[in-house]
Design a protein around this motif. Structure first.
Motif, PDB file in Angstrom:
ATOM      1  N   THR A  24       1.078  -1.330   0.051  1.00 35.58           N
ATOM      2  CA  THR A  24      -0.420  -0.068   0.248  1.00 35.58           C
ATOM      3  C   THR A  24       1.284   1.723  -0.310  1.00 35.58           C
ATOM      4  N   HIS A  25       1.700   1.084   0.958  1.00 33.51           N
ATOM      5  CA  HIS A  25       2.828   2.514   0.884  1.00 33.51           C
ATOM      6  C   HIS A  25       4.190   1.872   1.770  1.00 33.51           C
ATOM      7  N   TYR A  26       5.294   3.072   0.999  1.00 33.85           N
ATOM      8  CA  TYR A  26       6.766   2.580   1.298  1.00 33.85           C
ATOM      9  C   TYR A  26       7.641   2.748   2.850  1.00 33.85           C
ATOM     10  N   HIS A  27       5.850   2.846   3.884  1.00 33.09           N
ATOM     11  CA  HIS A  27       6.603   2.898   5.723  1.00 33.09           C
ATOM     12  C   HIS A  27       6.830   1.868   6.254  1.00 33.09           C
ATOM     13  N   PRO A  28       7.615   1.732   6.780  1.00 28.42           N
ATOM     14  CA  PRO A  28       8.700   0.456   7.362  1.00 28.42           C
ATOM     15  C   PRO A  28       8.177  -0.697   7.981  1.00 28.42           C
ATOM     16  N   ASP A  29       6.659  -0.482   8.339  1.00 25.86           N
ATOM     17  CA  ASP A  29       5.937  -1.328   8.742  1.00 25.86           C
ATOM     18  C   ASP A  29       5.007  -2.086   7.658  1.00 25.86           C
ATOM     19  N   HIS A  30       5.207  -1.740   6.545  1.00 22.35           N
ATOM     20  CA  HIS A  30       3.927  -2.153   5.502  1.00 22.35           C
ATOM     21  C   HIS A  30       5.215  -2.594   4.341  1.00 22.35           C
ATOM     22  N   ILE A  31       5.820  -2.076   3.995  1.00 22.63           N
ATOM     23  CA  ILE A  31       6.953  -2.775   3.260  1.00 22.63           C
ATOM     24  C   ILE A  31       8.169  -3.525   3.679  1.00 22.63           C
TER      25      ILE A  31
ATOM     26  N   GLY B 292      -1.684  10.905   0.813  1.00 22.89           N
ATOM     27  CA  GLY B 292      -2.154  12.196   2.396  1.00 22.89           C
ATOM     28  C   GLY B 292      -0.763  11.726   2.789  1.00 22.89           C
ATOM     29  N   HIS B 293      -1.231  10.821   3.860  1.00 20.04           N
ATOM     30  CA  HIS B 293      -0.755  10.186   4.914  1.00 20.04           C
ATOM     31  C   HIS B 293       1.027   9.819   4.166  1.00 20.04           C
ATOM     32  N   ALA B 294       0.842   9.142   3.216  1.00 22.98           N
ATOM     33  CA  ALA B 294       2.162   9.007   2.158  1.00 22.98           C
ATOM     34  C   ALA B 294       1.663   9.431   1.115  1.00 22.98           C
TER      35      ALA B 294
ATOM     36  N   GLY C 290      -4.528  -0.014   3.948  1.00 17.87           N
ATOM     37  CA  GLY C 290      -2.900   0.655   4.398  1.00 17.87           C
ATOM     38  C   GLY C 290      -3.354   1.839   5.434  1.00 17.87           C
ATOM     39  N   ASP C 291      -3.101   2.149   5.821  1.00 20.54           N
ATOM     40  CA  ASP C 291      -3.000   3.712   6.607  1.00 20.54           C
ATOM     41  C   ASP C 291      -3.297   4.970   6.761  1.00 20.54           C
ATOM     42  N   VAL C 292      -4.475   4.982   5.066  1.00 19.92           N
ATOM     43  CA  VAL C 292      -5.785   5.625   4.694  1.00 19.92           C
ATOM     44  C   VAL C 292      -6.788   6.109   5.880  1.00 19.92           C
TER      45      VAL C 292
HETATM   46 ZN   LIG Z   1       2.325   4.432   7.100  1.00 15.56          ZN
END
Ligand SMILES: [Zn+2]
Length: 299
Positions: free
Chosen positions: A55-62, A150-152, A167-169
């Protein structure tokens, strides 16, 4: 699939979704902590994984993408912009955020602590180089791919039959961090408010989020989240006078609790997103003096 995290936000959810070919799609991957591969192996229990959607590149997702791809041979799908930002944030030749932090008034000791934290975090982010690019408007097994910036900036979500894997939307209990980052678009809050409007328009039945409980009334949560930012915009304006203040300094007013340096960085990023929104609205003036950026009221 819920993973523990060594942060204040102590968990992240990934999802396994059946595909039409009898296999499965993973949505997000967890952080690349020791044991993430074994955890996925146990979760999959021999099921065939066809693809991995980030969903997005933040560490806990990717962060666990390389382990999961290596374990299963599945292709990783990620938005092009999001991949560029992953390389920026976690790649060997990634950006240096010190100039941005100095410009916004971070004390040197805080910058040094944030750099150390970022260095350690980078060791836990195992993204896949050259993923397959997927863009908003595509369809994956009946799931529509949506742009939810927005968040990413390059954040993507999936929607099918009223179910959004977000994701974190949109989150319950907390609001997603909306920040100005060194490599982000300048109007992240404007983009996020538009994303919230999109959720109100699409009216999904449920959002399966990256953190906390599923959201059973997404349009209502989106409206609450918008209201939160309207209050924060008013508070940001209140914190200013005709005397210019740095974004870091304003963050100490908006987030007065004692925060460790990584959390202060998020607080400052969020403060800057609100200040820049107010600049675009004509309510606040941004000035620059010797490379230092500061904000003041218009009168
Ligand atoms: Zn995130």
């Amino acid at each position: 699939v819920t993973f523990g995290l060594p942060f204040q936000l102590d968990h992240v959810h990934a999802y396994l979704v059946p595909t039409s070919g009898g296999g499965w799609m993973a949505v997000d991957t967890g952080l690349g902590l020791p044991g993430v591969r074994e955890r996925w192996e146990a979760e999959l229990g021999g099921r065939q994984l066809d693809r991995i959607f980030v969903t997005h590149y933040h560490p806990d997702h990717i962060g666990g993408a390389a382990e999961l791809a290596d374990l299963t041979g599945a292709a990783v799908l990620e938005g092009r912009l999001d991949y560029e930002q992953a390389v920026d944030a976690w790649g060997r030749a990634g950006f240096r955020s010190e100039p941005y932090m100095r410009a916004h008034g971070y004390p040197e000791a805080v910058i040094a602590a944030i750099d150390r934290h970022h260095e350690a975090l980078t060791q836990l982010v195992h993204f896949v180089e050259e993923p397959e690019h997927v863009e908003a408007g595509a369809t994956l097994d009946g799931w529509s791919v949506l742009a939810v910036p927005g968040h990413a900036d390059g954040h993507l979500a999936l929607l099918r039959d009223g179910v959004m894997i977000g994701g974190d939307v949109l989150l319950a209990g907390i609001t997603p961090n909306i920040s100005l980052w060194p490599h982000s678009r300048r109007d992240t809050l404007r983009a996020f408010l538009d994303t919230l409007d999109l959720i109100c328009e699409l009216r999904p039945r449920i959002v399966l989020p990256g953190h906390n409980e599923p959201i059973a009334d997404p349009a209502r949560r989106a409206a609450e989240t918008r209201e939160h930012h309207e209050l924060r915009l008013a508070a940001a304006l209140d914190a200013l006078s005709s005397e210019p203040r740095s974004g870091y300094d304003v963050s100490l007013t908006l987030f007065p609790a004692e925060l460790d340096p990584p959390a202060r960085r998020m607080a400052t990023g969020e403060t800057l997103a609100h200040l820049e929104y107010l600049v675009d609205e004509g309510a606040v003036v941004r000035s620059e003096d010797g490379g230092r950026i500061a904000y003041s009221t218009t009168e």
